[in-house]
Design an enzyme around this catalytic site. Sequence first.
Site, PDB file in Angstrom:
ATOM      1  N   GLU A 194     -10.823   1.215  -4.487  1.00 45.05           N
ATOM      2  CA  GLU A 194     -10.610   2.657  -4.385  1.00 45.05           C
ATOM      3  C   GLU A 194      -9.648   3.222  -5.428  1.00 45.05           C
ATOM      4  O   GLU A 194      -8.870   4.127  -5.129  1.00 45.05           O
ATOM      5  CB  GLU A 194     -10.122   3.024  -2.965  1.00 45.05           C
ATOM      6  N   ASP A 236       0.878  -1.176   0.000  1.00 45.82           N
ATOM      7  CA  ASP A 236       0.000   0.000   0.000  1.00 45.82           C
ATOM      8  C   ASP A 236       0.909   1.218   0.000  1.00 45.82           C
ATOM      9  O   ASP A 236       2.131   1.081   0.135  1.00 45.82           O
ATOM     10  CB  ASP A 236      -0.938   0.007   1.225  1.00 45.82           C
ATOM     11  N   HIS A 277      -3.874   2.225  -4.778  1.00 48.64           N
ATOM     12  CA  HIS A 277      -3.179   2.080  -3.497  1.00 48.64           C
ATOM     13  C   HIS A 277      -1.710   1.717  -3.772  1.00 48.64           C
ATOM     14  O   HIS A 277      -1.131   0.879  -3.076  1.00 48.64           O
ATOM     15  CB  HIS A 277      -3.836   1.011  -2.621  1.00 48.64           C
TER      16      HIS A 277
HETATM   17  C1  ACM Z   1     -10.817  -1.100   1.857  1.00 48.71           C
HETATM   18  O1  ACM Z   1     -11.167  -0.923   3.030  1.00 48.71           O
HETATM   19  N1  ACM Z   1     -10.361  -0.092   1.131  1.00 48.71           N
HETATM   20  C2  ACM Z   1     -10.910  -2.391   1.228  1.00 48.71           C
END
Ligand code: ACM
Length: 666
Positions: free
Chosen positions: A305, A172, A249
Amino acid sequence: MLFSFLLSAVIPVTPMPADVRSVDADAFVMPEHPVLSIQAPATDSVRIAACAVDDWGARFNIGTKPQVRFVMTDSVAGVVSPEGYSLQIAPDVVTARAVSGAGLFYAMQTLRQLVASGDTLPAMDIVDNPRLPYRGMMLDISRHFRDKEFIKKQIDAVARLKINRVHLHLTDAAGWRLEIKKYPELTDFAAWRQGNTWKEWNAQGNKYLHRDDPGAVGGFLTQDDAREIVKYAADRYITVIPEIEMPSHSEEVNATFPQLSCTHEQYGQPDFCVGNELTFEFLQNVLDEVLEIFPSADIHIGGDEASKRAWKDCALCKARMEAEGLENVDELQSYLIHRIEQYLNSKGRNLLGWDEIMEGGLAPNATVMSWRGIEGGIRAAQSGHRAIMSPGAYCYLDNYQDAPPTQPEAIGGYMPLKTVYSYNPVPDTLDASVKPWIQGVQGNLWCEYIPTAEHAEYMLYPRMIAIAEIGWTPQEKRDWDDFRPRAVAIAGAMRERGYNTFDLNTEHGNKPGFDTPVEHLARGKKVTYAVPWWNRYTAGADTTLTDGLRGGWNYTDGRWQGFLNRADQRVDVTIDLEKVTDISYVGGEFMQIIGPGVWLPQRVEISVSTDGKKFKTLTVINHEQKATEGLSFKMFDWQGSARARYVRFIANSAEGCQFLDEIIVR
Ligand code: ACM
C-alpha cells in the site's frame, strides 16, 4: 478388551493427523504415575518434558521402564517431513518417533490432546506429516501495543496447534514497537501517541507524543523482550518473523525523522523517499539490529500500500529514476525492494513481503505473502518464488466472525469459522510443478479496531484453529462437520486456560434469509439495466436482482450487486413481470458500511407501467445520508395496490457506491 473404531474421523486431535490406523489390540491406559523417557538432544528433551509437566504435572516420573517414550532417530517409516512423527499406541507403551525435535514436539501435542479426552487410549498407529512447511499467525502490535506476556500466551496457544511461524507486525503509522539502540527516538517518540484507541488517535489528528508527555499512550518491546519472545517461541518450535514496514506505512518514522520523506514534512507522509540515500542508511541500520534479535530466515519488509504520491514530484526520486533507468514509480518501489533484498541476502536472510512487492518487478529471491486475493501468490509460485497465502477473504481475522449486529465493531466483512475452514491454499487446478512453491498459509490479526488483549483473543480463536488445520492436514482429510465439534472443544479448553475465545455455541450465523430463497412475483423475471452494474461486484449478473437469493452480511458474498455513480443514477432497473399483475409490495434492501465506501441511497423511486413506456410513480423515498458506525441495512419499499407489468426501481446516492441483492415484488 478389544477396541475397534473408524479410521481417523473420531480421534479428538486438531489439526487432524494425516494417517491414523486403529489396531486390534487392548487400549493403553495412562497410569496414575506414568514413566516417561525421552531419547533426544537435551534441548529438545527439555522442551518436550515441559509439555508433560504442564499437562500432567506431578503425575509423571522419569525412569528406565517407560510407559511413554519419545525417540529421535534418523528415519521413521512414513515420515517424509522434518516436522513429521509417528505415534504408536500399544497396550503397554506409547512410542513417539521423529527425526527432529519439532517432530517429537508435535507428537507430544497429539498425545496431550488424546489424553485430555480420557486416560484410556485405543490402540492405534498415527503417521503424521504437515501439508505445508509454513503455518503462520500474524499479530499487529502497532495499532494497539500488546506486550510480551500477551505474545507469549498466544505462542503457547498456537504451538499446541502445530503452528510454526509467528509474524509480528512491529511498525506502522500508529506506533513503532521495537527498541532500536541506534535510533532511541523511535521508541521515545514514535511509540507514543495522543489517543488511547486507534480511532481516538485518528480523531485527534494522528499526533505522536514523547513517552513522558501527559496522556502519552503506547509502548514497545525492548530488545530483551523481543529476545525473550524469540526464545519462548523457539522452545515451542516456532520462528518469530519480524516485519519492518517499507517503503510505506511509515508515518511514525517520518514524523520522527522528517528528512526521510520526500517533503520533509513531519506529518502526513506515509512513504520514505526512495531517492535519498539516508533512507537506505536508516533501513539498513534498523535491519542490522533486527537481524541480531531475530534469527528467522525470512525477514518481512512489508511493502504494501505505498502511496507513491510524493515520489512523482521529488527531485531526489526523479534523479534516482533517471540514474537507474526506472520508467515509473512502481519501478522505483521495486528498486527499493531489490536493494533491501540484496542487503538481506548478503546477511544470509530472505526477503518476505506483501504481494505489492511484485509491482514494478519482483526481486529475484523474494517470497510473496498474498493478501489481496490469491492471484499474487499464484503468480509468484508460477514464476518459481515461494508464496505464503493469507487472502483477506479467508485469513483476515479482523473480519466479523458472527452476525455483525451481535459483535464488537470490526473493520468489515463477515468471515465465520466455516468460511476460514473452507479455504484451500493450494488449488487443485495448479500444475504439479507450481504447487510446491505454495509453502504456507497464515492468519492475520490486524488490530485497528481491536484495542484490548481480550478482544484480540476473541478474534483469534477459534479461527486460528482452522488456519492450523488448513496448514497441517491433507486437503482430502479435511471435513467441516468433523472439524467444528473439535474446534468447539478446543476453544472450550482454551477458555479454561484463561483465553477469551469466541464461543461457537452462541453463533448466530449469516443474515436471516440467506439460506432460504425468497418466493415472490418477480422471481426469475427479466431485468433490464438502464445503467450497468459495477463490474467488480457483478454477483449473478442480470439475474441477481430476481434470483430469489438474499445477500448475507458481506457485499463480497456473490449475492450483492454493486453500483457505481454514473450520471448520479446508480441503480436504474426495470423488471418485466411478463403480464399485467396485481401488486401490493415492491422493496429492495441496501447496506451501509462506510469504511469501504458503501452507502445507503439518498433517494429511491419506485414506479410501474403496464406498457413499459408510461410509468406511474408509486413512491419516492428520501433518506438523509449520514455516516454511521459498523454495518447496517435498510429496506426501501412501497406497499399499496397497483396493476402493472413493468416495475422500475431507481436509487440515487451522493456518496460512495450502493449494493442491492434482490427486488422483491408481491
Ligand atoms: C495489508 O493488509 N495491508 C497487508
